[in-house]
Design an enzyme around this catalytic site. Sequence first.
Site, PDB file in Angstrom:
ATOM      1  N   ARG A  63       0.848  -1.356  -0.029  1.00 30.87           N
ATOM      2  CA  ARG A  63       0.010  -0.018  -0.140  1.00 30.87           C
ATOM      3  C   ARG A  63       0.789   1.417  -0.204  1.00 30.87           C
ATOM      4  O   ARG A  63       0.451   2.295  -0.329  1.00 30.87           O
ATOM      5  CB  ARG A  63      -0.998  -0.051   1.246  1.00 30.87           C
ATOM      6  CG  ARG A  63      -2.059   0.745   0.978  1.00 30.87           C
ATOM      7  CD  ARG A  63      -3.308   0.403   1.987  1.00 30.87           C
ATOM      8  NE  ARG A  63      -2.674   0.664   3.642  1.00 30.87           N
ATOM      9  CZ  ARG A  63      -3.037  -0.319   4.492  1.00 30.87           C
ATOM     10  NH1 ARG A  63      -3.797  -1.199   4.167  1.00 30.87           N
ATOM     11  NH2 ARG A  63      -2.578  -0.126   5.619  1.00 30.87           N
ATOM     12  N   TYR A 116     -11.002  24.779  -8.753  1.00 26.86           N
ATOM     13  CA  TYR A 116     -11.896  23.842  -9.617  1.00 26.86           C
ATOM     14  C   TYR A 116     -13.140  23.348  -8.661  1.00 26.86           C
ATOM     15  O   TYR A 116     -12.995  22.976  -7.532  1.00 26.86           O
ATOM     16  CB  TYR A 116     -10.709  22.461  -9.378  1.00 26.86           C
ATOM     17  CG  TYR A 116     -10.966  21.199  -9.984  1.00 26.86           C
ATOM     18  CD1 TYR A 116     -11.291  21.224 -11.498  1.00 26.86           C
ATOM     19  CD2 TYR A 116     -11.181  20.110  -9.248  1.00 26.86           C
ATOM     20  CE1 TYR A 116     -11.749  19.900 -12.031  1.00 26.86           C
ATOM     21  CE2 TYR A 116     -11.563  18.848  -9.710  1.00 26.86           C
ATOM     22  CZ  TYR A 116     -11.688  18.939 -11.070  1.00 26.86           C
ATOM     23  OH  TYR A 116     -11.996  17.699 -11.836  1.00 26.86           O
ATOM     24  N   ASP A 186      -3.213  24.253  -6.086  1.00 25.63           N
ATOM     25  CA  ASP A 186      -3.470  23.178  -7.366  1.00 25.63           C
ATOM     26  C   ASP A 186      -2.565  23.914  -8.529  1.00 25.63           C
ATOM     27  O   ASP A 186      -2.906  24.837  -8.931  1.00 25.63           O
ATOM     28  CB  ASP A 186      -5.035  23.203  -7.526  1.00 25.63           C
ATOM     29  CG  ASP A 186      -5.162  22.261  -8.646  1.00 25.63           C
ATOM     30  OD1 ASP A 186      -4.427  21.865  -9.439  1.00 25.63           O
ATOM     31  OD2 ASP A 186      -6.227  21.822  -8.557  1.00 25.63           O
ATOM     32  N   LYS A 211      -3.822  15.114 -16.032  1.00 28.54           N
ATOM     33  CA  LYS A 211      -3.705  16.150 -17.357  1.00 28.54           C
ATOM     34  C   LYS A 211      -2.630  15.875 -18.065  1.00 28.54           C
ATOM     35  O   LYS A 211      -2.180  15.022 -18.642  1.00 28.54           O
ATOM     36  CB  LYS A 211      -4.223  17.391 -16.687  1.00 28.54           C
ATOM     37  CG  LYS A 211      -5.310  17.471 -15.880  1.00 28.54           C
ATOM     38  CD  LYS A 211      -6.488  17.450 -16.436  1.00 28.54           C
ATOM     39  CE  LYS A 211      -7.762  16.910 -15.692  1.00 28.54           C
ATOM     40  NZ  LYS A 211      -8.144  17.985 -14.710  1.00 28.54           N
TER      41      LYS A 211
END
Length: 395
Positions: A63, A116, A186, A211
């Site tokens: 993990r 966003y 961001d 992106k």
Amino acid sequence: MSADDDDAARHVCTRLAHLGNDPASNHGVVNPPVYRASTILFPSLDAYEEGERTPFDGTRYGRRGTPTTFALEDAVARLEGGYRSVAVPSGLAAITLTLMAFLKAGDHLLMVDTVYGPTRRFCESVLKGLGIETTYYNPIAGIDGCVRANTRLVFCESPGSLTFEVQDIPRLAAAARAAGVITAIDNTYGAGLLFNAFAAGVDISIQAATKYIVGHSDVMMGLITTTEETFLRVRRATAFFGSCVSPDDCYAALRGLRTLGVRLPRHEATALRVARWLQGRPEVAHVRHPALADCPGHDVWRRDFSGSNGLLAFTVHAPSRAKLAAFIDGLELFGLGASWGGYESLIVPFDPAAIRTCTPWPHAGPAIRLHCGLEEADDLIADLDRGFAQLAAAS
Ligand SMILES: *Cc1c(COP(=O)(O)O)cnc(C)c1O
């Protein structure tokens, strides 16, 4: 050559060709292989206990990641000039896990108004439910007078989502730091190349790697890059929430990184040509792009950014639903869909006034956002020309 040979003075394309690669540890194989693992075995009790002592450092269990994850995290941390990066399952997870890492009941968050949309919805639902209050601030006016005794974090996004207002991040980060408040950004627009968040004084830089880093519209991923001081808080939060990413996705993101420095200038050049062409169209009322002088924060963009990307937005005169539909449905190359950063061009309509609460949108909506892909600019312009012909025929 290993990542330790990385020289920040070299051109970014040179660095991107090698970051995270370590052939000497992988039988000479150029690319870090896809290591799949849940279980990691330890050779002795001593080694196992050492792993317990440093649970956020290195491989103890799948993990936490595998060498494929670490290669990507290392490459992005170096690209961004931060201390370390943590890969998470999406850009939105990178945002929400960062907020959860630093905020608790009774805390106050300063959130940029042009953020966003899903980030705003998280604040209004999950954070509100936990007793964390969010105040939205104007991206241009900044946070002067907004910091309270219980403010713990200032969140920025620059240029702003969909409408590209550019924030004065050095000024904002200095004010936050003076008040003992963490700053997170961001930074997806800059893709790790166009804006140096850490040089600007930010503590945490977030990428929706979905992106431009991945660049091929086939993987969801986020990366959180931190300073040394903020790393453990972020790493613990991502671990507590059980966040992990697949090694195949990390491999794809590393592959995307290799060509990022070539793709981005091409996206930029095409978007600039399209923006200027749109400015000359009689149907167009306003074109929004950070490199255009009337974009709010344009001077800051010129000072702080090394370039722009494939995004722009525009409005048309007397926009009706029928005109919008005729325009969008008349296009062949621009696909109608969310997201951006891939090799293909995209279009999406939006209503700026509906997704902000303290920043006026001075133009008649709705607006249209374009992502200019890697197609030839002349072909994209011909496609838009086709759309305008359809628009003219509609009422
Ligand atoms: C797409 C996007 C995100 C979210 O990334 P996902 O990987 O889609 O969750 C966050 N911020 C910005 C600016 C984005 O464009």
